[in-house]
Design a protein around this motif. Structure first.
Motif, PDB file in Angstrom:
ATOM      1  N   VAL A  30       0.843  -1.188   0.000  1.00  0.00           N
ATOM      2  CA  VAL A  30       0.000   0.000   0.000  1.00  0.00           C
ATOM      3  C   VAL A  30       0.882   1.243   0.000  1.00  0.00           C
ATOM      4  O   VAL A  30       1.996   1.223   0.535  1.00  0.00           O
ATOM      5  CB  VAL A  30      -0.941   0.007   1.236  1.00  0.00           C
ATOM      6  N   PHE A  31       0.397   2.301  -0.645  1.00  0.00           N
ATOM      7  CA  PHE A  31       1.008   3.623  -0.463  1.00  0.00           C
ATOM      8  C   PHE A  31      -0.086   4.675  -0.532  1.00  0.00           C
ATOM      9  O   PHE A  31      -1.136   4.463  -1.129  1.00  0.00           O
ATOM     10  CB  PHE A  31       2.156   3.909  -1.444  1.00  0.00           C
ATOM     11  N   VAL A  32       0.173   5.791   0.142  1.00  0.00           N
ATOM     12  CA  VAL A  32      -0.782   6.886   0.206  1.00  0.00           C
ATOM     13  C   VAL A  32      -0.083   8.151  -0.271  1.00  0.00           C
ATOM     14  O   VAL A  32       0.992   8.496   0.221  1.00  0.00           O
ATOM     15  CB  VAL A  32      -1.312   7.092   1.644  1.00  0.00           C
ATOM     16  N   LEU A  33      -0.711   8.825  -1.234  1.00  0.00           N
ATOM     17  CA  LEU A  33      -0.232  10.115  -1.722  1.00  0.00           C
ATOM     18  C   LEU A  33      -1.147  11.204  -1.193  1.00  0.00           C
ATOM     19  O   LEU A  33      -2.373  11.076  -1.266  1.00  0.00           O
ATOM     20  CB  LEU A  33      -0.289  10.167  -3.254  1.00  0.00           C
ATOM     21  N   ILE A  34      -0.553  12.263  -0.648  1.00  0.00           N
ATOM     22  CA  ILE A  34      -1.338  13.420  -0.232  1.00  0.00           C
ATOM     23  C   ILE A  34      -0.737  14.664  -0.884  1.00  0.00           C
ATOM     24  O   ILE A  34       0.452  14.701  -1.204  1.00  0.00           O
ATOM     25  CB  ILE A  34      -1.397  13.588   1.302  1.00  0.00           C
ATOM     26  N   ALA A  35      -1.575  15.663  -1.072  1.00  0.00           N
ATOM     27  CA  ALA A  35      -1.110  16.944  -1.616  1.00  0.00           C
ATOM     28  C   ALA A  35      -0.603  17.814  -0.483  1.00  0.00           C
ATOM     29  O   ALA A  35      -1.311  18.027   0.502  1.00  0.00           O
ATOM     30  CB  ALA A  35      -2.244  17.638  -2.352  1.00  0.00           C
ATOM     31  N   LEU A  36       0.631  18.295  -0.607  1.00  0.00           N
ATOM     32  CA  LEU A  36       1.137  19.295   0.336  1.00  0.00           C
ATOM     33  C   LEU A  36       0.754  20.689  -0.140  1.00  0.00           C
ATOM     34  O   LEU A  36       0.496  21.584   0.648  1.00  0.00           O
ATOM     35  CB  LEU A  36       2.653  19.173   0.494  1.00  0.00           C
ATOM     36  N   ASP A  37       0.741  20.868  -1.448  1.00  0.00           N
ATOM     37  CA  ASP A  37       0.222  22.068  -2.097  1.00  0.00           C
ATOM     38  C   ASP A  37      -0.070  21.679  -3.543  1.00  0.00           C
ATOM     39  O   ASP A  37      -0.031  20.498  -3.883  1.00  0.00           O
ATOM     40  CB  ASP A  37       1.177  23.276  -1.960  1.00  0.00           C
ATOM     41  N   SER A  38      -0.351  22.633  -4.402  1.00  0.00           N
ATOM     42  CA  SER A  38      -0.756  22.295  -5.773  1.00  0.00           C
ATOM     43  C   SER A  38       0.364  21.665  -6.597  1.00  0.00           C
ATOM     44  O   SER A  38       0.096  20.985  -7.585  1.00  0.00           O
ATOM     45  CB  SER A  38      -1.290  23.533  -6.492  1.00  0.00           C
ATOM     46  N   ASP A  39       1.609  21.862  -6.202  1.00  0.00           N
ATOM     47  CA  ASP A  39       2.746  21.329  -6.954  1.00  0.00           C
ATOM     48  C   ASP A  39       3.441  20.140  -6.294  1.00  0.00           C
ATOM     49  O   ASP A  39       4.185  19.420  -6.955  1.00  0.00           O
ATOM     50  CB  ASP A  39       3.809  22.424  -7.166  1.00  0.00           C
ATOM     51  N   VAL A  40       3.243  19.960  -4.988  1.00  0.00           N
ATOM     52  CA  VAL A  40       4.022  18.976  -4.238  1.00  0.00           C
ATOM     53  C   VAL A  40       3.120  17.935  -3.587  1.00  0.00           C
ATOM     54  O   VAL A  40       2.197  18.272  -2.849  1.00  0.00           O
ATOM     55  CB  VAL A  40       4.881  19.656  -3.141  1.00  0.00           C
ATOM     56  N   ALA A  41       3.424  16.676  -3.874  1.00  0.00           N
ATOM     57  CA  ALA A  41       2.748  15.555  -3.221  1.00  0.00           C
ATOM     58  C   ALA A  41       3.716  14.932  -2.225  1.00  0.00           C
ATOM     59  O   ALA A  41       4.935  15.109  -2.333  1.00  0.00           O
ATOM     60  CB  ALA A  41       2.327  14.509  -4.251  1.00  0.00           C
ATOM     61  N   GLU A  42       3.157  14.204  -1.280  1.00  0.00           N
ATOM     62  CA  GLU A  42       3.984  13.448  -0.350  1.00  0.00           C
ATOM     63  C   GLU A  42       3.530  11.997  -0.354  1.00  0.00           C
ATOM     64  O   GLU A  42       2.330  11.730  -0.330  1.00  0.00           O
ATOM     65  CB  GLU A  42       3.877  14.002   1.069  1.00  0.00           C
ATOM     66  N   ILE A  43       4.490  11.084  -0.407  1.00  0.00           N
ATOM     67  CA  ILE A  43       4.185   9.684  -0.148  1.00  0.00           C
ATOM     68  C   ILE A  43       4.133   9.606   1.366  1.00  0.00           C
ATOM     69  O   ILE A  43       5.158   9.614   2.039  1.00  0.00           O
ATOM     70  CB  ILE A  43       5.241   8.723  -0.721  1.00  0.00           C
ATOM     71  N   LYS A  44       2.919   9.585   1.906  1.00  0.00           N
ATOM     72  CA  LYS A  44       2.735   9.692   3.348  1.00  0.00           C
ATOM     73  C   LYS A  44       2.937   8.359   4.049  1.00  0.00           C
ATOM     74  O   LYS A  44       3.303   8.308   5.210  1.00  0.00           O
ATOM     75  CB  LYS A  44       1.330  10.238   3.631  1.00  0.00           C
ATOM     76  N   ASN A  45       2.685   7.267   3.340  1.00  0.00           N
ATOM     77  CA  ASN A  45       2.824   5.941   3.922  1.00  0.00           C
ATOM     78  C   ASN A  45       3.101   4.981   2.781  1.00  0.00           C
ATOM     79  O   ASN A  45       2.491   5.089   1.715  1.00  0.00           O
ATOM     80  CB  ASN A  45       1.526   5.554   4.642  1.00  0.00           C
ATOM     81  N   ILE A  46       4.014   4.081   2.980  1.00  0.00           N
ATOM     82  CA  ILE A  46       4.273   3.036   2.002  1.00  0.00           C
ATOM     83  C   ILE A  46       4.700   1.795   2.779  1.00  0.00           C
ATOM     84  O   ILE A  46       5.547   1.879   3.667  1.00  0.00           O
ATOM     85  CB  ILE A  46       5.331   3.457   0.943  1.00  0.00           C
ATOM     86  N   ALA A  47       4.046   0.681   2.487  1.00  0.00           N
ATOM     87  CA  ALA A  47       4.338  -0.550   3.227  1.00  0.00           C
ATOM     88  C   ALA A  47       4.164  -1.752   2.314  1.00  0.00           C
ATOM     89  O   ALA A  47       3.303  -1.770   1.436  1.00  0.00           O
ATOM     90  CB  ALA A  47       3.419  -0.675   4.432  1.00  0.00           C
ATOM     91  N   LEU A  48       4.975  -2.739   2.554  1.00  0.00           N
ATOM     92  CA  LEU A  48       4.955  -3.988   1.796  1.00  0.00           C
ATOM     93  C   LEU A  48       4.940  -5.138   2.788  1.00  0.00           C
ATOM     94  O   LEU A  48       5.678  -5.119   3.784  1.00  0.00           O
ATOM     95  CB  LEU A  48       6.207  -4.060   0.904  1.00  0.00           C
ATOM     96  N   ALA A  49       4.096  -6.133   2.539  1.00  0.00           N
ATOM     97  CA  ALA A  49       3.992  -7.289   3.430  1.00  0.00           C
ATOM     98  C   ALA A  49       5.355  -7.957   3.581  1.00  0.00           C
ATOM     99  O   ALA A  49       6.106  -8.090   2.613  1.00  0.00           O
ATOM    100  CB  ALA A  49       2.969  -8.281   2.896  1.00  0.00           C
ATOM    101  N   GLU A  50       5.660  -8.362   4.793  1.00  0.00           N
ATOM    102  CA  GLU A  50       6.963  -8.960   5.140  1.00  0.00           C
ATOM    103  C   GLU A  50       7.433 -10.034   4.155  1.00  0.00           C
ATOM    104  O   GLU A  50       8.565  -9.983   3.686  1.00  0.00           O
ATOM    105  CB  GLU A  50       6.892  -9.513   6.566  1.00  0.00           C
TER     106      GLU A  50
END
Length: 150
Positions: free
Chosen positions: A48-68
């Motif tokens: 899973v990964f989650v992208l959020i907008a920090l502003d109109s030009d910048v996104a953040e990968i807020k969480n990224i995880a892979l099963a063990e």
């Protein structure tokens, strides 16, 4: 492995998300305002990964995880590269990601994917989490921020 956006009616893969961030409330909050993507293999969610907008030009990968069981196979790199591609499709010009000072494998992975060190938020984890976090024999105290120009 296929990666797709989580559908509105689907439940969050909370177990995986909590592997990358131990605060259920924080996870639920940023997932509600972001774009959640899941990686599947044979109809089983493995990442899973989650992208959020920090502003109109910048996104953040807020969480990224892979099963063990899936780690160490190059799938994490595929997920990071997919997140960059999704951010580009959404019209962002750069992507940021943050990780703990003790997250040695993640720091290496992000740099291998082209991210560059940007800043350090000293004592981030001691300010935002009640319980201390330990990883690789180190206390996770500082948030290391990296960015990637699309």
């Amino acid at each position: 492995m296929t990666i797709r956006k989580l559908r509105v009616h689907e439940e969050l893969p909370l177990g995986l998300l909590l592997e990358a961030d131990p605060s259920e409330q924080l996870v639920r909050d940023y997932c509600a305002g972001g774009h959640c993507f899941i990686a599947e293999q044979q109809e089983t969610v493995i990442g899973v990964f989650v992208l959020i907008a920090l502003d109109s030009d910048v996104a953040e990968i807020k969480n990224i995880a892979l099963a063990e069981p899936q780690r160490g196979k190059g799938l994490g790199k595929q997920m990071v590269l997919s997140a960059l591609e999704e951010a580009k499709k959404l019209g962002f010009r750069s992507v940021e990601i943050g990780t703990g000072n003790s997250s040695l494998a993640q720091l290496a992975l992000y740099q291998k994917c082209g991210f560059r060190m940007k800043s350090i938020d000293r004592d981030f984890f001691t300010r935002h989490y009640d319980d201390p976090i330990f990883e690789n024999g180190l206390q996770c105290r500082d948030m290391v921020r990296l960015d990637y120009q699309l």
